[in-house]
Structures are given as C-alpha cells and as structure tokens.
Design an enzyme around this catalytic site. Structure first.
Site, mmCIF file in Angstrom:
data_model
loop_
_atom_site.group_PDB
_atom_site.id
_atom_site.type_symbol
_atom_site.label_atom_id
_atom_site.label_comp_id
_atom_site.label_asym_id
_atom_site.label_seq_id
_atom_site.Cartn_x
_atom_site.Cartn_y
_atom_site.Cartn_z
ATOM 1 N N LYS A 13 27.290 20.124 -5.336
ATOM 2 C CA LYS A 13 27.517 21.330 -4.534
ATOM 3 C C LYS A 13 26.646 22.491 -5.019
ATOM 4 O O LYS A 13 25.983 23.150 -4.228
ATOM 5 C CB LYS A 13 29.003 21.743 -4.586
ATOM 6 C CG LYS A 13 29.953 20.658 -4.085
ATOM 7 C CD LYS A 13 31.411 21.093 -4.143
ATOM 8 C CE LYS A 13 31.961 21.313 -5.537
ATOM 9 N NZ LYS A 13 32.026 20.119 -6.387
ATOM 10 N N ARG A 88 40.497 24.952 -3.041
ATOM 11 C CA ARG A 88 40.721 23.684 -3.734
ATOM 12 C C ARG A 88 42.164 23.226 -3.625
ATOM 13 O O ARG A 88 42.506 22.192 -4.211
ATOM 14 C CB ARG A 88 40.387 23.865 -5.212
ATOM 15 C CG ARG A 88 39.024 23.330 -5.621
ATOM 16 C CD ARG A 88 38.827 23.697 -7.088
ATOM 17 N NE ARG A 88 37.960 22.819 -7.794
ATOM 18 C CZ ARG A 88 36.713 23.124 -8.157
ATOM 19 N NH1 ARG A 88 36.168 24.259 -7.823
ATOM 20 N NH2 ARG A 88 36.013 22.271 -8.860
ATOM 21 N N ARG A 127 25.094 16.680 -17.074
ATOM 22 C CA ARG A 127 24.737 17.997 -16.514
ATOM 23 C C ARG A 127 24.380 18.976 -17.637
ATOM 24 O O ARG A 127 25.055 19.060 -18.652
ATOM 25 C CB ARG A 127 25.907 18.556 -15.698
ATOM 26 C CG ARG A 127 25.683 20.007 -15.286
ATOM 27 C CD ARG A 127 26.558 20.439 -14.142
ATOM 28 N NE ARG A 127 27.981 20.213 -14.353
ATOM 29 C CZ ARG A 127 28.887 20.318 -13.383
ATOM 30 N NH1 ARG A 127 28.519 20.632 -12.152
ATOM 31 N NH2 ARG A 127 30.159 20.091 -13.641
ATOM 32 N N ARG A 155 28.366 22.396 -20.335
ATOM 33 C CA ARG A 155 29.683 23.019 -20.166
ATOM 34 C C ARG A 155 30.709 22.261 -20.994
ATOM 35 O O ARG A 155 30.710 21.036 -21.017
ATOM 36 C CB ARG A 155 30.075 22.968 -18.677
ATOM 37 C CG ARG A 155 29.436 24.062 -17.863
ATOM 38 C CD ARG A 155 29.595 23.856 -16.374
ATOM 39 N NE ARG A 155 30.933 23.476 -15.942
ATOM 40 C CZ ARG A 155 31.261 23.251 -14.675
ATOM 41 N NH1 ARG A 155 30.348 23.366 -13.717
ATOM 42 N NH2 ARG A 155 32.484 22.905 -14.355
ATOM 43 N N ARG A 166 39.720 16.312 -14.061
ATOM 44 C CA ARG A 166 39.235 17.114 -12.929
ATOM 45 C C ARG A 166 39.139 16.276 -11.658
ATOM 46 O O ARG A 166 39.435 16.745 -10.562
ATOM 47 C CB ARG A 166 37.877 17.737 -13.278
ATOM 48 C CG ARG A 166 38.042 18.859 -14.301
ATOM 49 C CD ARG A 166 36.754 19.194 -15.002
ATOM 50 N NE ARG A 166 35.695 19.555 -14.088
ATOM 51 C CZ ARG A 166 34.398 19.522 -14.398
ATOM 52 N NH1 ARG A 166 34.026 19.139 -15.616
ATOM 53 N NH2 ARG A 166 33.508 19.877 -13.534
HETATM 54 P P1 ADP Z 1 28.921 20.317 -8.468
HETATM 55 O O1 ADP Z 1 28.524 21.751 -8.238
HETATM 56 O O2 ADP Z 1 29.363 19.631 -7.208
HETATM 57 O O3 ADP Z 1 29.904 20.145 -9.582
HETATM 58 P P2 ADP Z 1 26.180 19.967 -9.534
HETATM 59 O O4 ADP Z 1 25.294 20.485 -8.449
HETATM 60 O O5 ADP Z 1 26.380 20.834 -10.723
HETATM 61 O O6 ADP Z 1 27.600 19.514 -8.899
HETATM 62 O O7 ADP Z 1 25.611 18.536 -9.974
HETATM 63 C C1 ADP Z 1 26.220 17.779 -11.027
HETATM 64 C C2 ADP Z 1 25.134 17.070 -11.838
HETATM 65 O O8 ADP Z 1 24.516 16.057 -11.032
HETATM 66 C C3 ADP Z 1 24.004 17.995 -12.293
HETATM 67 O O9 ADP Z 1 23.578 17.574 -13.568
HETATM 68 C C4 ADP Z 1 22.904 17.782 -11.253
HETATM 69 O O10 ADP Z 1 21.593 17.971 -11.806
HETATM 70 C C5 ADP Z 1 23.107 16.324 -10.879
HETATM 71 N N1 ADP Z 1 22.797 16.034 -9.475
HETATM 72 C C6 ADP Z 1 22.954 16.844 -8.391
HETATM 73 N N2 ADP Z 1 22.554 16.224 -7.270
HETATM 74 C C7 ADP Z 1 22.148 14.984 -7.646
HETATM 75 C C8 ADP Z 1 21.617 13.839 -6.926
HETATM 76 N N3 ADP Z 1 21.455 13.863 -5.607
HETATM 77 N N4 ADP Z 1 21.324 12.742 -7.662
HETATM 78 C C9 ADP Z 1 21.518 12.707 -8.997
HETATM 79 N N5 ADP Z 1 22.000 13.739 -9.718
HETATM 80 C C10 ADP Z 1 22.307 14.862 -9.052
HETATM 81 P P1 ADP Z 2 32.917 21.426 -10.596
HETATM 82 O O1 ADP Z 2 32.266 21.658 -9.273
HETATM 83 O O2 ADP Z 2 32.051 20.715 -11.570
HETATM 84 O O3 ADP Z 2 34.286 20.826 -10.491
HETATM 85 P P2 ADP Z 2 33.479 24.280 -10.870
HETATM 86 O O4 ADP Z 2 32.456 25.060 -11.572
HETATM 87 O O5 ADP Z 2 33.615 24.439 -9.394
HETATM 88 O O6 ADP Z 2 33.251 22.791 -11.308
HETATM 89 O O7 ADP Z 2 34.917 24.587 -11.491
HETATM 90 C C1 ADP Z 2 35.149 24.510 -12.875
HETATM 91 C C2 ADP Z 2 36.633 24.749 -13.160
HETATM 92 O O8 ADP Z 2 36.988 26.085 -12.737
HETATM 93 C C3 ADP Z 2 37.586 23.833 -12.425
HETATM 94 O O9 ADP Z 2 37.785 22.597 -13.102
HETATM 95 C C4 ADP Z 2 38.870 24.700 -12.420
HETATM 96 O O10 ADP Z 2 39.520 24.698 -13.689
HETATM 97 C C5 ADP Z 2 38.312 26.087 -12.201
HETATM 98 N N1 ADP Z 2 38.220 26.403 -10.763
HETATM 99 C C6 ADP Z 2 37.086 26.611 -10.033
HETATM 100 N N2 ADP Z 2 37.380 26.872 -8.745
HETATM 101 C C7 ADP Z 2 38.740 26.830 -8.642
HETATM 102 C C8 ADP Z 2 39.663 26.985 -7.566
HETATM 103 N N3 ADP Z 2 39.254 27.240 -6.314
HETATM 104 N N4 ADP Z 2 40.993 26.860 -7.849
HETATM 105 C C9 ADP Z 2 41.416 26.617 -9.089
HETATM 106 N N5 ADP Z 2 40.616 26.432 -10.140
HETATM 107 C C10 ADP Z 2 39.281 26.527 -9.931
#
Ligand code: ADP
Ligand code: ADP
Length: 208
Positions: A13, A88, A127, A155, A166
């Site tokens: 995302k 969420r 990541r 992270r 998660r």
């Molecule tokens: P989210 O915001 O949904 O948690 P991220 O954009 O941070 O996800 O992506 C999670 C990890 O996967 C990062 O290390 C990113 O570089 C990697 N990633 C994102 N898109 C792809 C893809 N299409 N193929 C492989 N790895 C990806």
């Molecule tokens: P990812 O896309 O990798 O799951 P985020 O950066 O979106 O990670 O979120 C990291 C953490 O922040 C989540 O695991 C949760 O603890 C908290 N968080 C983020 N967005 C929300 C939300 N909308 N409601 C509750 N907790 C949240």
C-alpha cells in the site's frame, strides 16, 4: 478523488501510494505513518500507540478515529485523499462515513490490494525504510542504492512474531469491512503479486 487503499500488512500500500500521489495531486493519509511520527516525538498519543503497535495489535478505535477526523479537516485534505491503513475496523468505517457525510462528500472507491498470506512474512521482514526520505525498500525485492543502504532502518513491528499478530488482526478486524464497501459498489480488487511496476500499471488501469 477520495480513495481508500486496503490490503494486508505488507501488501504494498505504502509503495503504491507513493507512486500514485504525484499523478493525482491528493494527500496521502497513512495512520501508521502518523502513529510512528507521534511515537518518535514522544507525545502522549505516541506512548499510547506504541504499546499496541509493538504487540501487533490495532490502536483503539477512539484514538484512531479522533486522529483521522482532525487530519481530514486540514486544508490539503479538501481536494481529496488517499487513505492508507484506515479504516481498519467496522467502527472506523462507520466513523469515516459519518465524517464524509457531514462534509457533503463521498468516497470514489476502495482499492483492495490482494496478496496471499504466504507472501506477507517475507515482504514485511525484508522491509527497510530510509529515515531521511521515508522511501520504502526491500532487502531482496527492491534493495536500497549503496549510498542509502547504510542508513536504512527496520520497523520494530516488522519482526516475524509481530507480523503474524498483525496478519491475524487484519483477517479478524479489517477484512470484514470489505463486504460493507462491496455492497455500495465501491470495491476494486487488484492483484498485488508481481513487480511493483506491474502492480502500479494494474492500479492505474482500474483508476482510469
Ligand atoms: P504496506 O504499506 O501495505 O504495509 P509496503 O508498501 O510497505 O506495504 O511494502 C512492504 C514490503 O514489500 C516493502 O519492503 C516493499 O519494498 C515490498 N514490496 C512492495 N511491493 C512489492 C512487490 N510488488 N513485490 C515485492 N515486494 C514488494
Ligand atoms: P502495515 O501496513 O505494515 O500493517 P501500518 O504502518 O499501516 O502498517 O500500521 C502499523 C501499525 O499502526 C498497525 O499494526 C497498528 O498497530 C497501527 N495502526 C495503523 N493504522 C491503524 C488503524 N487504522 N487502526 C488501528 N491501528 C492502526
């Protein structure tokens, strides 16, 4: 344009939001980024959020909803937004609907980035983020350039045990929102596998 980006943790995302923002000129509202900024600043909100984030749990709805309501009132959000990581939970989705209705505006769509669980742990554990620019990398799939590699950080909640929590929270609390938006005809599902470029092309095709 008012869009929601959904999908499990690690679906891509943040990566895709960064690529799309320049094209659409709307603001990127990531609740995860907002909570991490509060943790870094050591504010009361940050201290509260940190306990939940480090356990892989969601931050309580009351806190999260209040934060997003305030953010949506900012001038830059009036032109549109891309919500990443919010809502969420069902109460968050209801609160968002009420806030948008009060403003007389509507959502244009909900994009669900689909990545099977089997791929999630590897994506998240690899990541890395550049603390200076916020750019997201992956040790294997998108390695940082040599000049940046020395400063990238991981992270704390990207440890494997926390990722499993998660992912469980996603299936139990977040996935049930999708049918609500589906009933309103707003959902578009996008395959999140393949290279980031391939995924961007699919999203652009859907948005077009
Ligand atoms: P989210 O915001 O949904 O948690 P991220 O954009 O941070 O996800 O992506 C999670 C990890 O996967 C990062 O290390 C990113 O570089 C990697 N990633 C994102 N898109 C792809 C893809 N299409 N193929 C492989 N790895 C990806
Ligand atoms: P990812 O896309 O990798 O799951 P985020 O950066 O979106 O990670 O979120 C990291 C953490 O922040 C989540 O695991 C949760 O603890 C908290 N968080 C983020 N967005 C929300 C939300 N909308 N409601 C509750 N907790 C949240």
């Amino acid at each position: 344009m008012r869009l929601i980006f959904m999908g499990p943790p690690g679906a891509g995302k943040g990566t895709q939001a960064a690529r799309l923002l320049s094209a659409f000129g709307v603001c990127h509202i990531s609740t995860g980024d907002m909570f991490r900024a509060a943790v870094k600043a050591g504010t009361p909100l940050g201290l509260q959020a940190q306990r939940h984030m480090s356990a892989g749990e969601l931050v309580p709805d009351a806190v999260t909803i209040g934060l997003v309501r305030e953010r949506l009132k900012q001038p830059d959000a009036q032109r549109g937004f891309l919500l990443d990581g919010f809502p969420r939970t069902v109460p968050q989705a209801e609160a968002l609907a009420a806030a948008l209705e009060a403003d007389g505006v509507a959502l244009d769509g909900v994009l669900v980035l689909e990545v099977p669980d089997a791929y999630i742990v590897e994506r998240i554990v690899g990541r890395r983020t550049d603390p200076e620019t916020g750019t997201i990398y992956h040790v294997r799939f998108d390695p940082p350039p040599a000049a940046i590699a020395a400063r990238v950080v991981q992270r704390k909640d990207d440890a494997e045990e926390v990722v499993r929590e998660r992912l469980a929270a996603y299936h139990a609390q977040t996935a049930p929102i999708v049918p609500i938006y589906e009933a309103r005809g707003l959902v578009r599902r996008v395959d999140g596998l393949g290279t980031p470029d391939e995924v961007t092309a699919r999203i652009q095709a859907v948005l077009a």
